[in-house]
Design a protein around this motif. Sequence first.
Motif, PDB file in Angstrom:
ATOM      1  N   ASN A 218      11.062  14.714  -2.595  1.00 44.44           N
ATOM      2  CA  ASN A 218       9.814  13.972  -2.785  1.00 44.44           C
ATOM      3  C   ASN A 218       8.775  14.700  -3.626  1.00 44.44           C
ATOM      4  OD1 ASN A 218      10.598  11.710  -1.200  1.00 44.44           O
ATOM      5  ND2 ASN A 218      10.208  12.902   0.656  1.00 44.44           N
ATOM      6  N   LYS A 219       8.860  16.021  -3.711  1.00 49.57           N
ATOM      7  CA  LYS A 219       7.792  16.781  -4.371  1.00 49.57           C
ATOM      8  C   LYS A 219       7.829  16.662  -5.893  1.00 49.57           C
ATOM      9  CE  LYS A 219       8.014  21.271  -4.412  1.00 49.57           C
ATOM     10  NZ  LYS A 219       8.130  22.683  -3.980  1.00 49.57           N
ATOM     11  N   PHE A 224       9.415   7.847  -4.890  1.00 48.06           N
ATOM     12  CA  PHE A 224       8.983   7.023  -3.760  1.00 48.06           C
ATOM     13  C   PHE A 224       7.945   5.984  -4.183  1.00 48.06           C
ATOM     14  CE2 PHE A 224       6.551  10.959  -3.806  1.00 48.06           C
ATOM     15  CZ  PHE A 224       5.241  10.505  -3.783  1.00 48.06           C
ATOM     16  N   ALA A 378       3.504   0.498   0.455  1.00 48.01           N
ATOM     17  CA  ALA A 378       3.517   1.788   1.143  1.00 48.01           C
ATOM     18  C   ALA A 378       2.260   1.983   1.980  1.00 48.01           C
ATOM     19  CB  ALA A 378       3.665   2.915   0.127  1.00 48.01           C
ATOM     20  N   LEU A 382       2.139   2.347   5.987  1.00 51.39           N
ATOM     21  CA  LEU A 382       1.659   3.622   6.525  1.00 51.39           C
ATOM     22  C   LEU A 382       0.523   3.394   7.518  1.00 51.39           C
ATOM     23  CD1 LEU A 382       1.724   5.837   3.316  1.00 51.39           C
ATOM     24  CD2 LEU A 382       3.011   6.288   5.416  1.00 51.39           C
ATOM     25  N   HIS A 392      11.249   9.725   6.710  1.00 52.25           N
ATOM     26  CA  HIS A 392      11.136  10.062   5.292  1.00 52.25           C
ATOM     27  C   HIS A 392       9.691  10.377   4.936  1.00 52.25           C
ATOM     28  CE1 HIS A 392      10.810   8.516   0.942  1.00 52.25           C
ATOM     29  NE2 HIS A 392      11.339   9.719   0.861  1.00 52.25           N
ATOM     30  N   LEU A 393       8.800   9.358   5.024  1.00 48.66           N
ATOM     31  CA  LEU A 393       7.381   9.567   4.725  1.00 48.66           C
ATOM     32  C   LEU A 393       6.464   8.911   5.750  1.00 48.66           C
ATOM     33  CD1 LEU A 393       7.267   9.241   0.816  1.00 48.66           C
ATOM     34  CD2 LEU A 393       7.061  11.316   2.176  1.00 48.66           C
ATOM     35  N   GLY A 394       7.017   8.479   6.881  1.00 46.44           N
ATOM     36  CA  GLY A 394       6.184   8.018   7.981  1.00 46.44           C
ATOM     37  C   GLY A 394       5.822   6.555   8.000  1.00 46.44           C
ATOM     38  N   CYS A 395       6.469   5.713   7.214  1.00 46.71           N
ATOM     39  CA  CYS A 395       6.162   4.287   7.228  1.00 46.71           C
ATOM     40  C   CYS A 395       6.653   3.637   8.521  1.00 46.71           C
ATOM     41  CB  CYS A 395       6.815   3.595   6.031  1.00 46.71           C
ATOM     42  SG  CYS A 395       6.046   3.999   4.448  1.00 46.71           S
ATOM     43  N   CYS A 408      13.100   0.306   6.590  1.00 49.60           N
ATOM     44  CA  CYS A 408      11.806   0.732   6.060  1.00 49.60           C
ATOM     45  C   CYS A 408      11.400  -0.121   4.855  1.00 49.60           C
ATOM     46  CB  CYS A 408      11.869   2.200   5.643  1.00 49.60           C
ATOM     47  SG  CYS A 408      10.324   2.798   4.899  1.00 49.60           S
ATOM     48  N   CYS A 410       8.930   0.385   2.895  1.00 54.16           N
ATOM     49  CA  CYS A 410       8.369   1.206   1.819  1.00 54.16           C
ATOM     50  C   CYS A 410       9.444   1.638   0.830  1.00 54.16           C
ATOM     51  CB  CYS A 410       7.688   2.439   2.399  1.00 54.16           C
ATOM     52  SG  CYS A 410       6.266   2.099   3.433  1.00 54.16           S
ATOM     53  N   HIS A 411      10.476   2.317   1.353  1.00 53.19           N
ATOM     54  CA  HIS A 411      11.440   2.954   0.456  1.00 53.19           C
ATOM     55  C   HIS A 411      12.891   2.604   0.755  1.00 53.19           C
ATOM     56  CE1 HIS A 411       7.844   5.656   0.889  1.00 53.19           C
ATOM     57  NE2 HIS A 411       7.774   5.263  -0.368  1.00 53.19           N
TER      58      HIS A 411
END
Length: 432
Positions: A218-219, A224, A378, A382, A392-395, A408, A410-411
């Motif tokens: 993700n960085k 995403f 997203a 969230l 993954h990112l909290g969705c 999910c 979001c993704h």
Amino acid sequence: MESLWKRTDGRPRFDALDGNAKTDVLIIGGGISGILCAYRLEQLGVDYMLVEAGRVLGGVTANTTAKLTWQHGLIYDKLVKKYGPGVAGLYYDANREAVTEFSELLKNLDCDFEQKDSYIYSLEERSKIEREVDALQKIGCEAEFLEELELPFPVAGAVRIKNQAQFHPLKALFAIAKGLNIFENTKILEMVPDGAKYRNGIIKAKKIIVATHFPFINKHGLYFLKMYQHRSYVLALENASEINGMYLDESGRGLSFREYNGLLLLGGGGHRTGKSSSAWSGLERFAKEHYPKAREVGRWATQDCKTLDEVPYIGRYSKNTPNLFVATGFNKWGMSSAFLSAMILSDMVVGRPNRYSHVFSPDRSILHPQLGVNAIEAVCNLLTPTSPRCPHLGCALKYNKYEHSWDCPCHGSRFDDSGRVLNNPATDDLKL
């Protein structure tokens, strides 16, 4: 609920990696993209290693309808308008080269390879089809406008491209994978300087290709935000009318048709992953109306990564990662795009120029309307105060009652009732 392809015997087995390792090129992901990249590097004599978290070809590749074509919906008119005829022509040349070369490989394998004409049709908008035919002809592709098809309903128009192909994806890829340097049950846990860490050690690599369907790092790259996932459904029917070509509705919400071994593969019901749907029910109604004597012998669902501009992301993972590469966002056209990825990335990792690379570069502009849609989706999920949450990112996850999974919006990560991850980008199981 498993695809016809999964009933195939002959899946090769590969050992799990044990201890530290070193290679010139590390490929992460054992689906069609990873295996074709490994095949291409094997042909070039490059030192490589492919690692897969589970079993190879156990994910999205096993659920494709395996249409091999350079006719990707109504993409060419869109590309001419957005990027000009030069880019549209290169997109066509790249995919034509990939389809031609992949077809030559498949013809020599026991994989039920058949050449078929490909059709994209519209139920209501004749002008869309006419513009696509015009765009194709301008860039040198032989395309025909048709008003009548063998389908059981009238159309406003269709564009036909001859001599495309269909095949059995697992038969083909099982054969290609044999003899490649592959390690199964070797899950990458995190990236480290000059390599990647897994449970039993570190793999040092000069260059790394991420071929995990949806990128999991993700960085870098903002994948995403640049992508979302789209779910669709298939029924396998016997005693239905024979279909001699490969057909797809241009709308993205309509139906697809292809034949395999006397069975009709009827597809449709598409929607963003995590959104409410009727799953197979619309296909069931259509089959009952138009093929009343047909009997269902199989059903399954699949998932595709969609990009902002409908062009795959193939190339360097980001501007800041010169030795990290990616192949993703095939927009439902994974058979041609996977081989194209192998062509482009094999050239890039050995330092050889590729005339198509800039067309598919992940670094191209993200200023497209779909970016706003992805961002809003997203943020909304969230901020939704429900559980469970995607690791993954909290969705916030939504329960899919048809497939008994947590999805999910979001993704596109998915988890079964016990929390086991079914589809990435999530790499960890869900704690229910």
